[in-house]
Scaffold this motif. Structure first.
Motif, mmCIF file in Angstrom:
data_model
loop_
_atom_site.group_PDB
_atom_site.id
_atom_site.type_symbol
_atom_site.label_atom_id
_atom_site.label_comp_id
_atom_site.label_asym_id
_atom_site.label_seq_id
_atom_site.Cartn_x
_atom_site.Cartn_y
_atom_site.Cartn_z
ATOM 1 N N CYS A 109 -1.546 21.153 -14.571
ATOM 2 C CA CYS A 109 -2.048 22.396 -13.987
ATOM 3 C C CYS A 109 -2.431 23.348 -15.107
ATOM 4 C CB CYS A 109 -0.975 23.042 -13.116
ATOM 5 S SG CYS A 109 -0.410 22.009 -11.743
ATOM 6 N N PHE A 110 -3.676 23.827 -15.101
ATOM 7 C CA PHE A 110 -4.069 24.775 -16.139
ATOM 8 C C PHE A 110 -5.111 25.761 -15.621
ATOM 9 C CE2 PHE A 110 -6.430 20.808 -16.835
ATOM 10 C CZ PHE A 110 -7.741 21.209 -16.971
ATOM 11 N N SER A 111 -5.164 26.898 -16.281
ATOM 12 C CA SER A 111 -6.102 27.941 -15.904
ATOM 13 C C SER A 111 -7.518 27.548 -16.286
ATOM 14 C CB SER A 111 -5.730 29.253 -16.615
ATOM 15 O OG SER A 111 -6.756 30.217 -16.466
ATOM 16 N N PRO B 12 -10.237 34.065 -12.916
ATOM 17 C CA PRO B 12 -9.839 32.710 -13.322
ATOM 18 C C PRO B 12 -9.154 31.973 -12.176
ATOM 19 C CG PRO B 12 -9.316 34.275 -15.052
ATOM 20 C CD PRO B 12 -9.759 35.090 -13.863
ATOM 21 N N TYR B 13 -9.374 30.675 -12.126
ATOM 22 C CA TYR B 13 -8.834 29.869 -11.042
ATOM 23 C C TYR B 13 -7.952 28.752 -11.603
ATOM 24 C CZ TYR B 13 -13.093 27.229 -12.260
ATOM 25 O OH TYR B 13 -14.084 26.570 -12.923
ATOM 26 N N LEU B 14 -7.345 28.009 -10.713
ATOM 27 C CA LEU B 14 -6.383 26.966 -11.058
ATOM 28 C C LEU B 14 -7.028 25.593 -11.010
ATOM 29 C CD1 LEU B 14 -3.457 25.698 -11.326
ATOM 30 C CD2 LEU B 14 -3.316 25.940 -8.817
ATOM 31 N N THR B 15 -6.889 24.825 -12.094
ATOM 32 C CA THR B 15 -7.320 23.434 -12.124
ATOM 33 C C THR B 15 -6.097 22.534 -12.048
ATOM 34 O OG1 THR B 15 -9.359 23.797 -13.380
ATOM 35 C CG2 THR B 15 -8.349 21.631 -13.557
ATOM 36 N N CYS B 16 -6.130 21.551 -11.170
ATOM 37 C CA CYS B 16 -5.067 20.545 -11.069
ATOM 38 C C CYS B 16 -5.683 19.194 -11.418
ATOM 39 C CB CYS B 16 -4.464 20.541 -9.665
ATOM 40 S SG CYS B 16 -3.658 22.098 -9.230
ATOM 41 N N TRP B 17 -5.370 18.702 -12.595
ATOM 42 C CA TRP B 17 -5.925 17.466 -13.177
ATOM 43 C C TRP B 17 -4.917 16.366 -12.881
ATOM 44 C CZ3 TRP B 17 -4.981 13.871 -17.085
ATOM 45 C CH2 TRP B 17 -6.083 13.311 -17.761
#
Length: 257
Positions: A201-203, A138-143
């Protein structure tokens, strides 16, 4: 460490890191200053124009999940607009990556997510991992909200881990809009109502969706995704997405210019 780096490091506390581990997300409200916000906004129209030109050339109104005049997911813009590198690999994202991913971080994906005022601009329940393949870390999403985000203009809705009961990749079902759907339950999700400059920030395993933009203005978001390792394609023969190193053994490895 500069004053900016200190302020960001203080903004991402142990509480946010713990929440990310337990619920899959945290929100940094107004984390971006006016200069960086203007920088990210500066390439938004370019991202729209590039996709419109591609659709015009193909004689279609849709390419993948993009719909002309409605919703745009224009990726890898930084490769043509290198000025964005100063933010992508800058101190704000460095501190977020260090706190969430640790000593190693790679840029995995970059895109503008822009919705025009139209009821046909919803985006279905999915995990970001659902647009990759099953076998990856799993990676990091920065919206990143480039405009004030409300339920009226198409906020993102999250299903934290405690509400979905899911922390891992799940199978997605493709639909005719190009969306991939992984949740068909009744929970409407938690809307993120946020001022411009906020970073959500979410997985990549957090289930989320977004509503329609029912206003007469664009709703602009900049999306950056980072992984702790190079994500390969499903066949394992090469990288999926970008593989540009950001942090290597704790040191910044990326060119910021």
């Amino acid at each position: 460490m500069t004053q900016t780096e200190k302020s960001i490091a203080q903004l991402i506390g142990d509480e946010q890191v713990a929440q990310y581990a337990e619920e899959g997300y945290f929100v940094l409200e107004k984390a971006i200053g006016p200069e960086d916000l203007e920088l990210l906004r500066s390439a938004a129209q370019f991202s729209i124009d590039r996709l419109d030109a591609a659709m015009d050339a193909a004689g279609v109104d849709r390419i993948g999940i993009n719909a002309k005049g409605k919703r745009y997911f224009s990726n890898m813009i930084y490769q043509q607009r290198p000025e964005l590198r100063s933010f992508i690999f800058g101190p704000i994202m460095e501190q977020i990556c260090r706190r969430v991913l640790g000593e190693n971080a790679f840029l995995f994906w970059e895109q503008y997510v822009i919705k025009a005022g139209d009821p046909d601009t919803t985006f279905a329940w999915h995990q970001d991992s659902g647009y990759v393949h099953e076998n990856h870390t799993p990676y990091l999403t920065c919206w990143i909200a480039l405009d004030d985000v409300t339920e009226e203009n198409g906020s993102v809705y999250l299903l934290p881990y405690s509400r979905s009961g899911i922390k891992s990749y799940i199978k997605h079902v493709p639909v005719e809009t190009g969306d991939r759907v992984c949740y068909f339950g009744s929970d409407p999700g938690m809307p993120v109502i946020a001022p411009a400059g906020t970073i959500v920030c979410f997985s990549s395993t957090v289930i989320h969706r977004s509503g329609a933009n029912l206003t007469d203005k664009l709703r602009q978001v900049y999306l950056l995704q980072y992984s702790p390792e190079v994500i390969t394609n499903a066949e394992g023969t090469g990288p999926h997405g970008s593989f540009e190193p950001f942090l290597v053994d704790g040191k910044v490895a990326a060119d910021q210019s």
